[in-house]
Design a protein around this motif. Structure first.
Motif, PDB file in Angstrom:
ATOM      1  N   ASP A   8       0.829  -1.208   0.000  1.00  0.00           N
ATOM      2  CA  ASP A   8       0.000   0.000   0.000  1.00  0.00           C
ATOM      3  C   ASP A   8       0.865   1.260   0.000  1.00  0.00           C
ATOM      4  O   ASP A   8       1.540   1.557   0.978  1.00  0.00           O
ATOM      5  N   ASP A  10      -0.181   4.157   0.282  1.00  0.00           N
ATOM      6  CA  ASP A  10      -0.717   5.126   1.240  1.00  0.00           C
ATOM      7  C   ASP A  10      -0.039   4.983   2.603  1.00  0.00           C
ATOM      8  O   ASP A  10      -0.203   5.835   3.475  1.00  0.00           O
ATOM      9  N   SER A  11       0.691   3.902   2.812  1.00  0.00           N
ATOM     10  CA  SER A  11       1.464   3.713   4.040  1.00  0.00           C
ATOM     11  C   SER A  11       2.728   4.562   3.944  1.00  0.00           C
ATOM     12  O   SER A  11       3.483   4.454   2.968  1.00  0.00           O
ATOM     13  N   GLU A  12       2.985   5.400   4.929  1.00  0.00           N
ATOM     14  CA  GLU A  12       4.184   6.248   4.911  1.00  0.00           C
ATOM     15  C   GLU A  12       5.452   5.404   4.810  1.00  0.00           C
ATOM     16  O   GLU A  12       6.367   5.719   4.041  1.00  0.00           O
ATOM     17  N   SER A  15       5.624   3.667   1.322  1.00  0.00           N
ATOM     18  CA  SER A  15       5.789   4.686   0.283  1.00  0.00           C
ATOM     19  C   SER A  15       7.224   5.215   0.272  1.00  0.00           C
ATOM     20  O   SER A  15       7.830   5.381  -0.789  1.00  0.00           O
ATOM     21  N   SER A 103       1.675  -4.650   3.260  1.00  0.00           N
ATOM     22  CA  SER A 103       0.558  -4.207   4.101  1.00  0.00           C
ATOM     23  C   SER A 103      -0.211  -5.400   4.644  1.00  0.00           C
ATOM     24  O   SER A 103      -0.812  -5.327   5.705  1.00  0.00           O
ATOM     25  N   LYS A 121      -0.081  -1.671  10.236  1.00  0.00           N
ATOM     26  CA  LYS A 121      -0.029  -1.069   8.899  1.00  0.00           C
ATOM     27  C   LYS A 121       0.973  -1.736   7.984  1.00  0.00           C
ATOM     28  O   LYS A 121       0.831  -1.713   6.769  1.00  0.00           O
TER      29      LYS A 121
END
Length: 196
Positions: A8, A10-12, A15, A103, A121
Motif C-alpha cells: 500500500d 498510502d502507508s508512509e 511509500s 501491508s 499497517k
C-alpha cells in the motif's frame, strides 16, 4: 500458501521505501517502471530487504518466484519445516535471507472467498533469494516462506507466511542460527477481512 499480497503506497513507511528504490533504480537505469505496488502477484518485481556485503539490512528489487526445472514452472513459496531438506532452497536460505515488506496478504478459503490478513499497517514476511542465470540473463529471484497457520488463519487456509517482527529483521538476515530457531516460532494473531 501466500500467492498474493498488498503493498500500500498510502502507508508512509512503504511509500518511503518505494520512492527510495525507485530513485535508486532510475540512477542505475534498472526496473524503475516495473516495481510492483498495490496488489502484488508472483513474477512481479518486488521490494525485498536483504543483507549488504556487511550483512546490514538494505532494500533491493527481486522478482517474486524461483524459476523451476520445467518450462513455465514457478515456485513462489517454501515450507519452513523442510527448507533445508530441499536442494533448490537450502543454500539460498542459508546464505541469502530477506524479508518482504507488505501491508498484508491474501488467502482464499475452499469456497474461493478472498480474505485479507494484516498485522498493523506494515508486516514483514520471511523469505530468501538467489541469483538465477538463464538464457534471458541474470536475475535475482525471491521466495516467501510459509509455516503452519495460527488460529486466526487456520479456519481459512492450511498455511500462512512466516512473519518476522520488525525488531528481528537484522538477526533474520545475518544470523542463520537465529533463522533456524525462528522458523519454529508460533505466529501471533492477525486481523482479517473478507474482500470478495
Amino acid at each position: 500458501m501466500c500467492g498474493r499480497y498488498f503493498f500500500d503506497l498510502d502507508s508512509e513507511e512503504l511509500s518511503a521505501l518505494y520512492k527510495k528504490i525507485q530513485e535508486q533504480a532510475r540512477r542505475e537505469e534498472k526496473l524503475a517502471e516495473k516495481i510492483a505496488s498495490g496488489e502484488v502477484y508472483p513474477t512481479n518485481h518486488v521490494i525485498t530487504i536483504g543483507g549488504n556485503k556487511d550483512n546490514k539490512p538494505v532494500a533491493a528489487v527481486t522478482r517474486w518466484g524461483f524459476t523451476g526445472f520445467r518450462k513455465g514452472q514457478l515456485m513462489i513459496n517454501a515450507r519452513s519445516e523442510s527448507v533445508e531438506q530441499k536442494r533448490t532452497f537450502a543454500k539460498p536460505f542459508q546464505d541469502n535471507r530477506c524479508v518482504f515488506p507488505m501491508s498484508g496478504f491474501y488467502e482464499w478459503d475452499q469456497d474461493k472467498n478472498k480474505y485479507f490478513f494484516t498485522k498493523g499497517k506494515v508486516m514483514y514476511v520471511a523469505g530468501f533469494y538467489r541469483i538465477h542465470h538463464s538464457s534471458e540473463g541474470i536475475e535475482t529471484e525471491s521466495i516467501i516462506m510459509t509455516t503452519d497457520p495460527n488460529s486466526s488463519v487456520s479456519k481459512i487456509h492450511d498455511r500462512m507466511p512466516l512473519i518476522i517482527e520488525k525488531k528481528d529483521i537484522g538477526n533474520w538476515i545475518a544470523d542463520i542460527d537465529f533463522a533456524r530457531e525462528y522458523i519454529k516460532a508460533e505466529m501471533s494473531a492477525l486481523d482479517s477481512e473478507l474482500v470478495s
